[in-house]
Design a protein around this motif. Structure first.
Motif, short mmCIF file in Angstrom:
data_model
loop_
_atom_site.label_atom_id
_atom_site.label_comp_id
_atom_site.label_asym_id
_atom_site.label_seq_id
_atom_site.Cartn_x
_atom_site.Cartn_y
_atom_site.Cartn_z
N THR A 52 0.82 -1.22 0.00
CA THR A 52 0.00 0.00 0.00
C THR A 52 0.85 1.27 0.00
OG1 THR A 52 -0.17 -0.04 2.42
CG2 THR A 52 -1.96 -1.11 1.15
N GLU A 81 -4.82 -1.13 6.82
CA GLU A 81 -6.13 -1.65 6.43
C GLU A 81 -6.92 -0.63 5.59
OE1 GLU A 81 -9.99 -3.82 8.48
OE2 GLU A 81 -8.31 -3.19 9.73
N GLN A 106 -5.55 -0.60 2.11
CA GLN A 106 -5.94 -1.84 1.43
C GLN A 106 -7.39 -1.74 0.95
OE1 GLN A 106 -5.14 -5.54 3.37
NE2 GLN A 106 -2.95 -5.16 3.49
N HIS A 138 -8.68 -1.95 -2.86
CA HIS A 138 -9.73 -2.90 -3.26
C HIS A 138 -10.77 -2.21 -4.11
CE1 HIS A 138 -13.41 -5.31 -2.72
NE2 HIS A 138 -12.56 -6.31 -2.82
N TYR A 145 -5.87 -9.34 -0.24
CA TYR A 145 -5.30 -8.40 0.72
C TYR A 145 -5.00 -9.14 2.01
CZ TYR A 145 -6.90 -5.23 -2.78
OH TYR A 145 -7.06 -4.62 -3.98
#
Length: 94
Positions: free
Chosen positions: A15, A42, A45, A49, A59
């Protein structure tokens, strides 16, 4: 040049700036079996997505310092691109 078509690729630091551009390039130029984005972030990610949609991207939340987690992420992987790094330190930016 390495042919990544049909490969499962683990991208640590996926990322970050380099990782994000690498993922874009791989998905534009190749058809990997699976691209695994491995990072601690997170939120980023989730944003990736949304950007990459239904492509073969997975992920994996983790830190490269956690060897058990990293070994789990590497299961069945054909190639690893290690782009994880420590966060920028103020003294490094001067």
């Amino acid at each position: 040049m390495l042919d990544l078509n049909g490969s499962t690729i683990l991208l640590t630091g996926g990322t970050g700036s380099f990782g994000h551009k690498f993922a874009e390039a791989v998905l534009r130029r190749y058809t990997p079996r699976k691209l695994i984005i491995f990072s601690r972030d997170e939120l980023k990610q989730s944003e990736m997505h949304k950007q990459f949609g239904g492509k073969d991207v997975r992920y994996f939340i983790g830190d490269v310092r956690d060897l058990d987690r990293l070994h789990r992420a590497m299961n069945g992987v054909d190639a690893v691109v290690h782009a994880a790094t420590a966060a920028a330190q103020p003294w490094k930016l001067r």
